[in-house]
Structures are given as structure tokens and as C-alpha cells.
Design an enzyme around this catalytic site. Structure first.
Site, short mmCIF file in Angstrom:
data_model
loop_
_atom_site.label_atom_id
_atom_site.label_comp_id
_atom_site.label_asym_id
_atom_site.label_seq_id
_atom_site.Cartn_x
_atom_site.Cartn_y
_atom_site.Cartn_z
N ALA A 63 0.84 -1.20 0.00
CA ALA A 63 0.00 0.00 0.00
C ALA A 63 0.87 1.24 0.00
O ALA A 63 1.97 1.25 0.56
CB ALA A 63 -0.90 -0.01 1.22
N GLY A 109 -0.02 -5.34 0.93
CA GLY A 109 -1.29 -5.43 0.22
C GLY A 109 -1.16 -6.24 -1.06
O GLY A 109 -2.12 -6.88 -1.50
N GLU A 112 -1.42 -9.69 -0.03
CA GLU A 112 -2.78 -9.94 0.46
C GLU A 112 -3.75 -10.20 -0.70
O GLU A 112 -4.68 -10.98 -0.58
CB GLU A 112 -3.25 -8.77 1.32
CG GLU A 112 -2.53 -8.78 2.67
CD GLU A 112 -2.89 -7.59 3.54
OE1 GLU A 112 -2.72 -6.45 3.06
OE2 GLU A 112 -3.34 -7.80 4.67
N GLU A 134 4.40 -5.11 7.06
CA GLU A 134 3.78 -3.90 7.65
C GLU A 134 4.32 -3.56 9.04
O GLU A 134 4.50 -2.40 9.39
CB GLU A 134 2.26 -4.07 7.72
CG GLU A 134 1.54 -3.92 6.40
CD GLU A 134 1.51 -5.19 5.57
OE1 GLU A 134 2.25 -6.15 5.89
OE2 GLU A 134 0.76 -5.24 4.58
#
Ligand code: NAI
Length: 711
Positions: A63, A109, A112, A134
Site C-alpha cells: 500500500a 497489500g 494480500e 507492515e
């Protein structure tokens, strides 16, 4: 942005390809575009299934942290977070088979998205990194990572990956069960499409959506799960002292989320995601560890008007501990090194250090022998200064002695080109003074490395009075070339890092002299988030070195020397007690051979302690240890020793391990609030001494309502 096509077999290929970016990221442009593509694929009856891949060398980097910084308030964050979760959920509940064709690095992300696919195939690219990092910037995976990974590979296997943010290469990811297959890069798309073609209805259902699903290895309440969380929580506490809410929240997320179904688990994750994003620790870590270090690595503050210098040959003088490390780091960057010492054996000894590190890398299969040989062959050892001919840069790391340094400066300048740079790795001697030995002081600069050089990422670049902007710019190019992080400071006693680092150690020793329990002092240091307590650190640095530097400073400054409340204690340890630190096995601690270090049992007798009821609270000790560093850093900014808050923060974290969750010494002031910081420092100055008095810079900023940072 997101390329969408459907082939003749009815397979949709959704390919991330963000314009004007080297890496794909999840941001306000790409997320809606991706959602649109997913919707098209799921709603179009002619589409049998879909491949998600990337048109760039890497898959998706994660992200965009700037996007997160732009989200306003918890409500907006929760809404956006849930929207993302729902979109990923739509992929896995679409009834159509989705496969991730992971062509390169897939982090955060990006990974993910892969986890939300029913199948994951990676290209056989050992450089690709797969994982959920993260936690390293104080965040937790908010796109289902804390829910899907444990359901996929088991809680026990998932926790370390989530809590440490470990990257896996495709082979390791396969072994861990995080992906299904690794294929040659040129077969990736075909393999992914083939999987879609042969996929049956069962293949388009995630394991956790199947009836009777059980988490591999057991749910949190199973005997296995209970053991994992009991031990895991204890280990986490020991490692982090509660300084990283992200790690704690990941634990809670996995525990709570894995007790319920995936839909509720995802909601739980989003709540913790919002809580974590809003924490000062996340803001601090994003600001300093991500943006601060990132900008320093990109040489954001490099004077722009000079062309980038490429380095082909660097001279290193002194093949001791530092010179050997600098030679290694330089050769690793593919630059030829001439390593000089007083005799051939000493020079060879310096090269042997590289040999040792390289053979370790080969032994651990991190490098092949041919590459190790090629790197080692870059280092030439000699005693002959004539070999420096053609070097664009010479770095001296000889003894910390002005005369010796002057001598090697003259010898080098007699050989190297007039535009070559001469750098000193001195740790204490002002650069402007050393440059007096140079015929070309504009080309003279400080490049202060940290020990051990191969592990420590920071280089403190010190400009003397005469150092030119061009020399600075080219020196920054060298630091970038050897993949280290530069900060730029101006000449001053102790420069920036040693000066502020010294305040931490001295404050700890001062407290001991006041009668504060040494265990309380060192535990408070660690609880504050520092890697080592101040007394243990003094032992590691060596008390006799602290003593020697202090005495030299006294001589140099004369009347201007400001005594430190730690002075007498240091003198006593060195002169009266002969306890100089870890090197000799005795300092504030004892270091029994083969045993664990422990506080010296006579320390209390030598430094009588206050009665229990007069001992300060742990919070007060933490405040003293942290605020003394921040107030000294503010003084460095005021004196223009360090020139930007960003460099001050990056230098404090990478240079001496200032608590990363606090974002660095200046971020600490920002987080506390300048006005509050000032009033606390005024109180500390009243109680313990003028060293806590905040500089005018801070008072002026408070009056004008100024801030160091906007976020
Ligand atoms: P060291 O004692 O391990 O190495 C110094 C080397 O310089 C020795 O191999 C010595 O033979 C050589 N040398 C002495 N005179 C020479 C001459 N005239 N010509 C060629 N070689 C000569 O010392 P260390 O720890 O590597 O420190 C070197 C420099 O780096 C010092 O200025 C020190 O203050 C600085 N420094 C040290 C750090 C540390 O943690 N040790 C950290 C940052 C800077």
C-alpha cells in the site's frame, strides 16, 4: 493502470501496470481501477476465471503509505479499510477461480491480493520477496493478511512472519505453504491460465469457506493454540517491551479473528488496523523509517547542480577494524579498493576480514564462490601510496592521532588527482582542523562510519569549514553506491551522533552517581526502546575510552568545558577501580567467561543507593534518558550541526539505536508536543541540572506555533 483482457478460453488477465512508477502500489487510483476489473471478471458470464499479475518486473510493492497518511480520522479509515476487505472477499467468493501469477516481489497489500486468490503461482525468481512487512513501519496488514495467512499455514507458522515482517523468496514461500507452485518465469502466465482451465468448482472455494474447515495446527482455543499464544505473548513482551503496538495488535487480531469465521475475522482486523494506524508509534515509524530513510537513500538533500560521480577506485588507509570494514563495503559495491597499512601483514589482515565475511556468506548459500572470489579480488593490499593513483576517493581510518592523519593526508595528496576527494573516518577530531594538513581543503570531508561497518547502515558525512558543495555531493554519491544511508552534518565536537549518544550514556552514569538503582537505570533504558541500557552501553564502548575523550575535550576546551555529573563516576571507575568495561571483563557489569553478564555486586557499595522510597519511578528514569537526547538534538539543530529534523531522526535511529517507535530524537519532541516538551524539560532542569534547559529554538517554535513535521 490495470490492463484487462479476456482470451479465447474465457480467461481474464488482470495486469497491474501503473504508469510513471517503477513499482505497483495500492493507492487511491489503483484500488478503484482494480476493483472495477475484478467486477468485470466476476460479472461477465463469458469469463471462466481470472489471472491477476503485473506488467512490471515486480508484482505489487504494497500500500502507498502516503495514501494512509491522507485518510482523515478513524471513521474514514474504517470505511476505506472495510471496502478493501469486501473487494478482496468478492474475489474469493465469486465462484470463479482466481489465480495470482506472482512474477516478482509481492509485499503487504500485494501479497494480500494473492492470499485472496484461490491459487498462487510464483515465477522462479530468487530475488523476489514475498511477505507482510507492515509491522516494520508500525502497521499491521489490513487487507486480510492476519486472517488468511494463519488459516492457510497455521497460527504458529504465520505469527513469526506477521510479527517480524519476514520476506520469503518463492522457494521458501512454497516450502512454508504460502504459495502453491514455483515455475520458470517464462512459463508463469501459461501455468496460471492452465490452472484456471482445469479448475473445478471446488477449486474456486477458499479452504476457510469450505464446510468443516479447521485451522491447520489448531484454533486459538485448542491446546496447541493456547501454548502458542502463551509463549508468543511472553516472547513478544521480552523482545519489544510493549513499545510496538502494531506487534501486540497483530497478536490480538490473529487470536480474536481466528476464534470466529473469516467475515468477522476481517472486521476485527480492520478495527485493529485503524487503531494501529492512529497510534503515534505508527506515525513515527512511517515518518522516519519509511519516508526519512527512503529520502536519505535517494539523496534528497544532495546539492543538485553537480553531475553524479561514478566510483571505480577507492583508497582506504589503515586496515584495522574500521578500514577493513570500509574496504569490504566498497568492494561489495563493485568498486576497486587499494587497502594500505604500515606493513604488508597489517594490510593483508584487513583483507582477511573480507575473506571471512565472504566465506560465511558462501557457507550460508547467500552467495556463490565465484561471486565471492570476484569481490575479494577487488581488494589490493599494499604499503605503497603510489597505488592510490587513479582513485577518485581516499578514506583514512588510521589511528586517532592528528599527526598520523596529517602524514597520510600529505602522502595521498602527492599521488591522487587534484579533484579526488580525501575523507577522514575520525570519530572525534574536528574536520576543519584535520583539513589544515590538506593542500586542497575544499576536497576534504568527514565520512564517519559506524562499527561494525558491514552491518551498520549509517554514514555521517561531516562538512568542514572549507569543504565544497561539490565534494559533499560526490561523497553522497559514494555513500549511495555502497548502499548506506547518509546524513549530512556540520563540523563540531563529537559531530552529531557521538555528541547526542554521549548524553544517553552520561545521563545513565549520572543517575548511578545520584544513588539510583543501576538495575532500574538499565531496565528503564530498554523499556524506553533503546537497544541496550546506558550502563551496559558504557561498558561496551569502554569506560577508559569515555574517560580519554573526556580528558581530551577538557584540554581542548579549557575554561569552556562544562563538567558532566557523570565525570566523577567515570574517573572513579577507571582510575580507582580499574574497571574499564566489557573488553577487560569488568565494568559496571561483570562478564564471567562463558557465563551471562550481571551487574557488578559491589556497585551499590561504590555508589551508595538511595533508600527504596526515594528511588524515582521508572517513568521518570525513562523520561530523563530519552529527553536528554532530544534536547541535545534540538541544540544540534539550533547550532546547525545537524541541518534538518529528518537527518536528525534518521541519524538517531540508525546511528545509535534511538528507540525507533519514537521516530527519532526530534520526532520525540514532535510527538510530545513542543510546548509540553519545553515545560517538562524546564522541570527536569530544575530538578537535575541545566543540561535539560531547552534551547531557544524550541521556545521560539512554541511561541510561533511552529511544528517540526506536518504529519
Ligand atoms: P584500529 O587500531 O583497529 O586500526 C587502525 C589501523 O591504522 C591499524 O591497522 C594501523 O596499523 C593503521 N595505521 C596506523 N598508522 C598508519 C599509517 N601511518 N599508515 C597506514 N596505516 C596506519 O582503529 P579503528 O578502530 O579501525 O579506527 C580507525 C579510525 O576510525 C580512527 O580514527 C577512529 O577514531 C575511527 N573510528 C573508529 C570507530 C570504532 O568504532 N572503532 C568508529 C568510527 C570511527
Amino acid at each position: 493502470m490495470i490492463d484487462y483482457s479476456v482470451d479465447s478460453d474465457g480467461i481474464a488477465v488482470i495486469s497491474w501496470n501503473m504508469p510513471d512508477r517503477s513499482m505497483n502500489v495500492l493507492n487511491n487510483d489503483s484500488i478503484p481501477a482494480f476493483a472495477e476489473a475484478v467486477k468485470k471478471a466476476t460479472e461477465d458470464n463469458a469469463v471462466k476465471g481470472a489471472v491477476i499479475t503485473s506488467g512490471k518486473p515486480d508484482f505489487i510493492a504494497g500500500a502507498d503509505l502516503e495514501m494512509l497518511q491522507g485518510w482523515n480520522g478513524a471513521e474514514e479509515m474504517f470505511e476505506n479499510g472495510m471496502e478493501l476487505q469486501m473487494m478482496f472477499r468478492a474475489i474469493e467468493t465469486s465462484g470463479k477461480p482466481f489465480v495470482a501469477a506472482i512474477n516478482g516481489t509481492a509485499l503487504g497489500g500485494g501479497f494480500e491480493i494473492c492470499l485472496a486468490c484461490h491459487h498462487r503461482i510464483a515465477a522462479d525468481n530468487p530475488k523476489a520477496r514475498i511477505g507482510l512487512p507492515e509491522v516494520k513501519v508500525g502497521l499491521l496488514p489490513g487487507g486480510g493478511g492476519t486472517q488468511r495467512l494463519p488459516r492457510l499455514i497455521g497460527i504458529q507458522a504465520a505469527l513469526p512472519l506477521l510479527l517480524e515482517g519476514t520476506h520469503l523468496n518463492p522457494a521458501k514461500a512454497l516450502k512454508a505453504g504460502a504459495i502453491h507452485a514455483v515455475v520458470p518465469a517464462d512459463e508463469l502466465l501459461a501455468a496460471a491460465k492452465k490452472w484456471v482451465l482445469v479448475a473445478g468448482p471446488e477449486d474456486a472455494v477458499q479452504p476457510w469457506d469450505k464446510k468443516g474447515f479447521r485451522i491447520p495446527g489448531g484454533a486459538p482455543m485448542s491446546p496447541n493454540g493456547m501454548m502458542t499464544f502463551t509463549a508468543g505473548n511472553a516472547m513478544l513482551r521480552e523482545k519489544t517491551n510493549g513499545n510496538f503496538p502494531a506487534a501486540l495488535n497483530i497478536m490480538s487480531c490473529v487470536y480474536e479473528g481466528c476464534c470466529v469465521n473469516i467475515d468477522n475475522g476481517l472486521k476485527i482486523e480492520t478495527r485493529y488496523f485503524v487503531k494501529t494506524c492512529s497510534s503515534p508509534e505508527a506515525k513515527n515509524m512511517i515518518r522516519s523509517l519509511f519516508f526519512g530513510i527512503g529520502n536519505a537513500n535517494k539523496l534528497a538533500s544532495r546539492p543538485k547542480e553537480f553531475p553524479t560521480q561514478k566510483f571505480t577506485k577507492v583508497g582506504v588507509l589503515g586496515a584495522g577494524m574500521m578500514g577493513a570494514g570500509i574496504a569490504y563495503a566498497t568492494a561489495m559495491a563493485g568498486i576497486d579498493v587499494v587497502l594500505i597499512d604500515r606493513d604488508q601483514a597489517a594490510a593483508d589482515g584487513g583483507k582477511a576480514y573480507s575473506e571471512k565475511l565472504l566465506s560465511k556468506a558462501v557457507g550460508r548459500k547467500k552467495m556463490d564462490q565465484a561471486k565471492a572470489d570476484a569481490i575479494l579480488s577487488k581488494i589490493t593490499t599494499t604499503t605503497d601510496y603510489a597505488s592510490l593513483d587513479g582513485a577518485e576517493l581516499v578514506i583514512e581510518a588510521v589511528f586517532e592521532d592528528r599527526e598520523i592523519k596529517a602524514d597520510v593526508t600529505a602522502k595521498s595528496e602527492a599521488v591522487i588527482a587534484s579533484d579526488a576527494i580525501f575523507a577522514s573516518n575520525t570519530s572525534t577530531l574536528p574536520i576543519t582542523g584535520l583539513a589544515e594538513a590538506s593542500e586542497r581543503p575544499a576536497n576534504f570531508i568527514g565520512l564517519h562510519f559506524f562499527s561494525p561497518v558491514d552491518k551498520m547502515p549509517l554514514v555521517e558525512i561531516i562538512c568542514g569549514k572549507e569543504t565544497s558543495q561539490e565534494t559533499l555531493a560526490r561523497s553522497m554519491d559514494y555513500v549511495k553506491a555502497i548502499r548506506k544511508t547518509p546524513i549530512v552534518v556540520n563540523d563540531s565536537r563529537g559531530f552529531y551522533t557521538s555528541r547526542v549518544f554521549g548524553t544517553y550514556v552520561n545521563e545513565g552514569i549520572a543517575m548511578l552517581a545520584e544513588g539510583i538503582n543501576p538495575a532500574l537505570i538499565d531496565n528503564a533504558g530498554k523499556m524506553a526502546g533503546m537497544p541496550v541500557g546506558p550502563l551496559a552501553l558504557a561498558d561496551e564502548v569502554a569506560l577508559d575510552l569515555i574517560y580519554k575523550i573526556r580528558n581530551q575535550t577538557k584540554v581542548d576546551l579549557g575554561d569552556k568545558y562544562i563538567p558532566s555529573p557523570s565525570d566523577d563516576a567515570v574517573t572513579k571507575m577507571v582510575e580507582d577501580l580499574g574497571r574499564v568495561g566489557k573488553r577487560e571483563g569488568k565494568g559496571f557489569y561483570d562478564y564471567p567467561e562463558g557465563g551471562k553478564k550481571h551487574l557488578w555486586k559491589d556497585l551499590a557499595a561504590q555508589f551508595p543507593q538511595l533508600p527504596e522510597e526515594e528511588q524515582p519511578s521508572v517513568d521518570e528514569v525513562i523520561k530523563r534518558l530519552i529527553f536528554i537526547q532530544s534536547v541535545e538534538t534540538a541544540r544540534c539543530l539550533e547550532e546547525n550541526v545537524v541541518t534538518t529534523p529528518e537527518d536528525a531522526d534518521v541519524g538517531s535511529i540508525l546511528g545509535w539505536g534511538f528507540a525507533p517507535s519514537r521516530g527519532g530524537a526530534i520526532s520525540q519532541i514532535h510527538t510530545t508536543g513542543i510546548a509540553t516538551f519545553i515545560s517538562e524539560c524546564d522541570r527536569l532542569a530544575q530538578a537535575y541540572g541545566a543540561r535539560f534547559t531547552p534551547p531557544q529554538l524550541l521556545r521560539g517554535m512554541a511561541e510561533k506555533g511552529e511544528q517540526f513535521y506536518t504529519a
